[in-house]
Design a protein around this motif. Structure first.
Motif, short mmCIF file in Angstrom:
data_model
loop_
_atom_site.label_atom_id
_atom_site.label_comp_id
_atom_site.label_asym_id
_atom_site.label_seq_id
_atom_site.Cartn_x
_atom_site.Cartn_y
_atom_site.Cartn_z
N CYS B 133 16.93 2.28 -3.54
CA CYS B 133 16.80 1.41 -4.73
C CYS B 133 16.82 2.18 -6.04
N LEU B 134 17.74 1.79 -6.91
CA LEU B 134 17.93 2.48 -8.19
C LEU B 134 17.31 1.73 -9.36
N ALA B 135 16.41 0.82 -9.05
CA ALA B 135 15.72 0.05 -10.10
C ALA B 135 16.73 -0.71 -10.96
N ALA B 136 17.65 -1.36 -10.29
CA ALA B 136 18.64 -2.18 -10.98
C ALA B 136 18.98 -3.37 -10.10
#
Ligand SMILES: Cc1cc2nc3c(=O)[nH]c(=O)nc-3n(C[C@H](O)[C@H](O)[C@H](O)COP(=O)(O)O)c2cc1C
Ligand code: SF4
Ligand code: FES
Lengths: 451, 171
Positions: B133-136
């Motif tokens: 997860c890339l916080a997007a």
């Protein structure tokens, strides 16, 4: 429209830069705090506001600040947790990208309250563009006299530095973050001692989430009591919710705490319902670590009351029928999604991110991943479900840091609420490879899908 | 695991060393080890990966033991212990992105580039891998490309194709 405090000016052109931010009233809280208040006054206002940590645990920020040890002649640190890696959560990135000065302003006020002379913003390394944005904002604030030596002639001096992480979810855990900031592997520390006593470089340290720190700005501007009037009971103020998954309008929304979940999902002010005319099957309301709930239980509590976006209401019913606010990563699953597959994916994530220090977490996450792989791929047996339950139970509560719990809870909740979907996979090994279980009886009880 | 399959001796330019010096100043006296993660990012941005020689030189600069650098470089996912493609496509493979089609995108990249996860195309231009997860998550599927971590959101097979095309022409 609900009231906003953090994102009010987000659409003002140029708000990323200092000038425009300042024209919209930015940095007033720094002037007010440094010129007219003592550090203890600031802490007092934050206490009165009832602000609870926005990073996931929801611990009252003012109380955390008041625990900070203050031995003579020892440096104290504020470290901002901008590691944002909890699957489903992307609010901190949004805030830092679009309104970076809100964080810098909050950092100055908060550092002043804590008596920190140097503060760090630990940003996950993948957010290189955001790191550049923050560095620019810091330089601008410094240039305007809001940072550096003798800020606004008040005698208070502060430097803020941005520290990149290296790509590891565990570094969001505050003691792992401190280890990482010291240039080491992100292995969580055994507590006590808590960071408030021995944190960065062994000095008293407060670690706070980006959103918590930004929230101190309206609290100082308007007063803690005003802030506490927003929201419901112990859920005061506003909260950034990251809405993702199969909603029609994914994105970051600032809500007043207390908005009904139903309104959040279906109203056009927020998510606008489920995408592509599908029905809602389930929701993970607070980031991947919190229990998943089927549609009926996320919209209404077990006692039939409408569920609200508050810490208390989301947790109503405990883990039997409730969930948690967590970091506000709201993930909606439509009728086509497979709970088993998603649980397998989450477990793979936790296995990958376990730092490996404690055996229940290191081994348990791997076992759970393997069992879930089997079930998802039509190779499961009935006893696998019980084994899975047993493994997660043995992780929970038996580890150094909460990552173990965070890995166990989603598995427990998936089995608790979707057991028949697991059983269907096991009883229909070939069919389960060609189609999904579907909505079954998890039907959205409101059947409010628009279109 | 630290790979010693390859090594390449490196020279740190005066500009890079100046940058190192500025970074070290962020920390209190004697706490220069805190600069390790940022320094490794700087080195990787220049050389594309962290060779044992590069890591040893960082250790020397920070006055710490080489093992302290290896420990860190092997723990964090962003550090490459072997060469990647010039463009390393990192696609988010975590749950929320999978709800909106990340697996299909990874499959498409694999097909288009003709190499498996972690491998480099014969021309040395491309490699790819799944990352967490890339916080997007609201803009998924997403991918990023270092060293500046340029971000591509709401991916479709078509947008991936044109991205790869653009990168090819740029190279
Ligand atoms: C595995 C794990 C990951 C975490 N990730 C984050 C994160 O990315 N961002 C964050 O603010 N807090 C994260 N936390 C919570 C922090 O440990 C800490 O409670 C928080 O930063 C405190 O800030 P707050 O009181 O302002 O919420 C995580 C905790 C755990 C156990
Ligand atoms: S619970 Fe997992 S992540 Fe946390 S310290 Fe133990 S092994 Fe590491
Ligand atoms: S799950 Fe892909 S960015 Fe969060």
């Amino acid at each position: 429209m609900g009231r906003t405090l953090l994102l009010t000016h987000i659409n003002v052109p140029g708000i990323q830069g200092f000038e425009v931010y300042r024209q919209t009233g930015g940095y007033r809280s720094v002037e007010k705090a440094l010129k007219t208040m003592s550090p203890d006054d600031v802490v007092e206002e934050v206490k009165k506001s009832g602000l609870r940590g926005r990073g996931g645990a929801g611990f009252p920020t003012g109380m955390k600040w008041s625990f900070l040890a203050k031995p003579e002649g020892v440096a104290r640190y504020l470290v901002c947790n901008a590691d944002e890696s909890e699957p489903g959560t992307f609010k901190d990135r949004y805030l830092m990208t679009h309104i970076p000065h809100a964080l810098i302003e909050g950092m100055i006020v908060s550092s002043f309250a804590l008596g920190a002379k140097t503060s760090y913003i630990y940003v996950r390394g993948e957010m290189m563009p955001q790191i550049r944005i923050l560095e620019k904002a810091i330089a601008e604030a410094k240039n305007a006299g809001f940072l550096g030596d003798n800020i606004l002639g008040t005698g208070y001096s502060l430097e803020i530095y941005v520290q990149p992480g290296g790509g590891a979810y565990i570094c969001g855990e505050e003691t792992a973050l401190l280890e990482s900031l010291e240039g080491k592997r992100g292995n969580p520390r055994i507590k006590p001692p808590f960071p408030a006593v021995a944190g960065l470089y062994g000095c008293p340290t407060v670690v706070n989430n980006v959103e918590s720190i930004a929230a101190t700005v309206p609290i100082i501007n308007d007063g803690g009591e005003e802030y506490a009037k927003i929201g419901i009971e112990r859920s005061t103020g506003t909260k950034l919710i990251s809405a993702g998954g199969n909603v029609k309008r994914p994105g970051v929304y600032e809500i007043e705490l207390g908005v009904p979940v139903e309104e959040f999902i279906y109203s056009d002010e927020y998510c606008g319902g489920i995408a592509n005319g599908k029905k809602l099957k389930a929701v993970v309301a607070g980031g991947s670590s919190v229990p998943i709930l089927p549609a009926n239980l996320i919209l209404k509590t077990a006692s039939g009351a409408p569920r609200l976006m508050t810490y208390e209401s989301l947790a109503d019913g405990g883990f039997q029928t409730g969930t948690m606010m967590g970091s506000g990563g709201f993930i909606a699953f439509d009728e086509d999604q497979c709970v088993v597959r998603n649980t397998w994916n989450f477990t793979r994530f936790y296995r990958h991110e376990s730092c490996g220090q404690c055996s229940p977490c290191r081994e348990g996450t791997g076992w759970m991943e393997k069992i879930l792989y089997k079930i998802e791929h039509g190779l499961g047996t009935q006893s696998d479900i019980d084994l899975l339950w047993d493994v997660q139970k043995n992780i929970e509560g038996n580890t150094i840091c909460p990552l173990g719990d965070a890995a166990a809870w989603p598995v427990a909740a998936a089995i608790r609420h979707f057991r028949d979907e697991f059983e269907w996979h096991i009883q229909n090994p070939s069919e389960s490879q060609t189609r999904n279980f579907g909505l079954a009886h998890y039907a959205d009880p409101l059947v409010q899908t628009v279109d | 695991m630290l790979s010693v399959k390859e090594n390449s001796p490196v020279e740190f330019s005066p500009e890079l060393l100046t940058k190192f010096g500025e970074i070290v100043k962020r920390y209190p006296e004697g706490k220069q080890k805190s600069a390790l993660l940022p320094l490794l990012h700087e080195v990787q941005a220049v050389f594309g990966w962290l060779s044992p020689d590069a890591m040893d030189k960082v250790a020397y600069f920070l006055n710490i033991k080489p093992i302290e650098v290896y420990e860190v470089a092997t723990f964090y996912t962003m550090y490459f212990l072997e060469k990647k493609g010039k463009y390393n496509l990192e696609v988010c493979r975590t749950g929320p992105c999978c709800l909106v089609g990340a697996e299909k995108i990874m499959h498409h990249i694999e097909q288009t580039l003709g190499v498996r996860e972690g491998e480099v195309t014969p021309d040395g231009l491309f490699s790819w891998r799944g990352v967490e997860c890339l916080a997007a998550c609201g803009y998924g599927p997403v991918l990023q490309i270092g060293p500046e971590y340029t971000f591509y959101e709401n991916l479709t097979e078509q947008s991936v194709d044109s991205l790869i095309e653009t990168l090819k022409n740029k190279a």
